[in-house]
Design an enzyme around this catalytic site. Sequence first.
Site, PDB file in Angstrom:
ATOM      1  NE  ARG A  13      -4.929   2.798  16.505  1.00  0.00           N
ATOM      2  CZ  ARG A  13      -4.203   2.664  15.397  1.00  0.00           C
ATOM      3  NH1 ARG A  13      -3.579   3.700  14.861  1.00  0.00           N
ATOM      4  NH2 ARG A  13      -4.090   1.499  14.817  1.00  0.00           N
ATOM      5  CG  ASP A  64      -3.111  -0.690  -1.884  1.00  0.00           C
ATOM      6  OD1 ASP A  64      -3.228   0.488  -1.486  1.00  0.00           O
ATOM      7  OD2 ASP A  64      -3.496  -1.672  -1.223  1.00  0.00           O
ATOM      8  CB  SER A  90      -0.926  -0.070   1.205  1.00  0.00           C
ATOM      9  OG  SER A  90      -1.776   1.030   1.257  1.00  0.00           O
ATOM     10  N   GLY A 143      -0.801  -0.561  14.249  1.00  0.00           N
ATOM     11  CA  GLY A 143      -0.915  -1.942  13.791  1.00  0.00           C
ATOM     12  C   GLY A 143       0.029  -2.244  12.642  1.00  0.00           C
ATOM     13  CB  THR A 144       1.003  -0.641   9.718  1.00  0.00           C
ATOM     14  OG1 THR A 144       1.067   0.751  10.051  1.00  0.00           O
ATOM     15  CG2 THR A 144      -0.425  -1.005   9.376  1.00  0.00           C
ATOM     16  CG  ASP A 174      -6.573   0.477  -0.269  1.00  0.00           C
ATOM     17  OD1 ASP A 174      -5.753   1.411  -0.181  1.00  0.00           O
ATOM     18  OD2 ASP A 174      -6.510  -0.562   0.422  1.00  0.00           O
ATOM     19  NE  ARG A 199      -0.121   4.981  13.056  1.00  0.00           N
ATOM     20  CZ  ARG A 199       0.943   5.130  12.279  1.00  0.00           C
ATOM     21  NH1 ARG A 199       1.657   6.235  12.316  1.00  0.00           N
ATOM     22  NH2 ARG A 199       1.302   4.165  11.453  1.00  0.00           N
ATOM     23  CD  GLU A 236      -9.242   3.441   8.548  1.00  0.00           C
ATOM     24  OE1 GLU A 236      -9.018   2.945   9.647  1.00  0.00           O
ATOM     25  OE2 GLU A 236      -8.497   3.261   7.565  1.00  0.00           O
ATOM     26  CB  ALA A 237      -9.463  10.900   9.137  1.00  0.00           C
TER      27      ALA A 237
END
Length: 542
Positions: free
Chosen positions: A496, A278, A64, A499-500, A280, A505, A370-371
Amino acid sequence: MDLDAVTKQSVLHAKPDGLILQYGTAGFRTKAEHLDHVMFRMGLLAVLRSKQTKSTIGVMVTASHNPEEDNGVKLVDPLGEMLAASWEEHATCLANAEEQHLPRVLVDISEKAAVDLHQDAFVVIGRDTRPSSERLSQSVIDGVTVLGGQFYDYGLLTTPQLHYMVFCRNSNGQYGKATVEGYYQKLSLAFVELTKQAFCRGDDHRTLKVDCANGIGALKLAEMKHYFCPGLSVQLFNDGTKGKLNHLCGADFVKSHQKPPQGIEMRANERCCSFDGDADRIVYYYHDADGQFHLIDGDKIATLISSFLKELLLEIGDGLSLGVVQTAYANGSSTRYLEEVMKVPVYCTKTGVKHLHHKAQEFDIGVYFEANGHGTVLFSKAAETKIKQLAKESEDEKRKAAKMLENIIDLFNQTIGDAISDMLVIEAILALKGLTVQQWDALYTDLPNRQLKVKVADRQVISTTDAERQVVKPPGLQEAINDLVKKYRLSRAFVRPSGTEDIVRVYAEADSQENTDSLAYEVSLAVFQLAGGIGERPQRGF
Ligand code: 16G
Ligand code: MG
């Protein structure tokens, strides 16, 4: 399963010692050179999943918006959805198994998931334009074939296109033809139908500049653009002929730096958008006459789309429910506008498309964004049937509205967010409503916001609740955030674990950019002190 053959082949795709990876919100993602074994094993897993679901399964090779050197892989479930959560765990086990344990782990998964090993398997594969993607997708194919699966390699595709292919194949072509041509035809036909009623405007209004992040979106838009011409003329920038993928361009760059990408010529008040690597995600933006940059992110996209849908629903008057789903990153102004001005119910979920998608399915029509520009609209089967029926039967105005809704159903890739679908829906709405990009932007004013990253020894020491808006652990951190937030007006902050990426963050918003930046800094410091920060302490002014 020919486990001996698997063992032999696996040696050619050996796992580096000690490497542990997790199937996260975006599948596996890391430096491309560490992924060969993961690709081979995801080929194996796709075969098992295909046998278990008796359906075609997709494997997408992409990272991505990550840098060009990275890569990643995701599996696509039968309805074009993200892989089921229980299989994410199987994916993680399989990817991390040491060489000698691989056969046992395969048998374990087959037993746990009650896979019928005699069933046929079919896997479709797509990849982005990264230099490493072709070789890595060959490793996926090796995994598929060694377990006796059949496959079709689509080669270069956007992520949403692969989701589309999977869904088409599993719905016997009812959803559309499982070819790139079929995808172009379905979307552009719906776009042309929908915009038929737009009043004539000057040529300049029909032009859109698209920053393609030097990625796959450029190739696919170049193929597709003559399908929706002359209704819309797109001008492609960062088409991959010169620049590096996602480098100083693309939706993620524009959103996180809140500035235009390099490589695009922007004139005052011209409508521009950026895709990610990618295709999206999408965000819009423009420069005003004073040269000031205005970002129109996923929140404002959701607002535009849901207000249009609400009008159409009022017209057909059929009591279909409409809901908007956001994450904690949604700008406070957008949530307030949706709830108080538009009177639309708004829900907040954890970050990651699958969470938003799941919640959006609770409505007849669920809009989720998502923002960062990742999103789509889901129509329930019942809503779709109702709308199609009204489009055939009812009297004039109602019928017109139902027809438009029908086109919108076709336009949205109903599997996951798709930058091309989103772009076409947005362009259609702007044309139909006669709205300029400035008028769209003026719906509400974003609160100043700031995102920061903090390095900690172990980001899992932070756990959250309430859709990531409250910290549960480590003790004291939420209290510290509450005290800091109280110092400012219209303020909000949360933290939080990513996740990547291996970081925590921090998000903050407040009444002015200066206050927002102070709050973001102070919260970062609290994270650093209370959650085991490593390396350099957060600095004021970044
Ligand atoms: C992944 C997610 C995206 C989310 C992002 C958050 C999917 C397909 N993609 O890219 O939706 O916004 O992760 O990243 O779910 P973070 O956890 O590093 O903040
Ligand atoms: Mg993406």
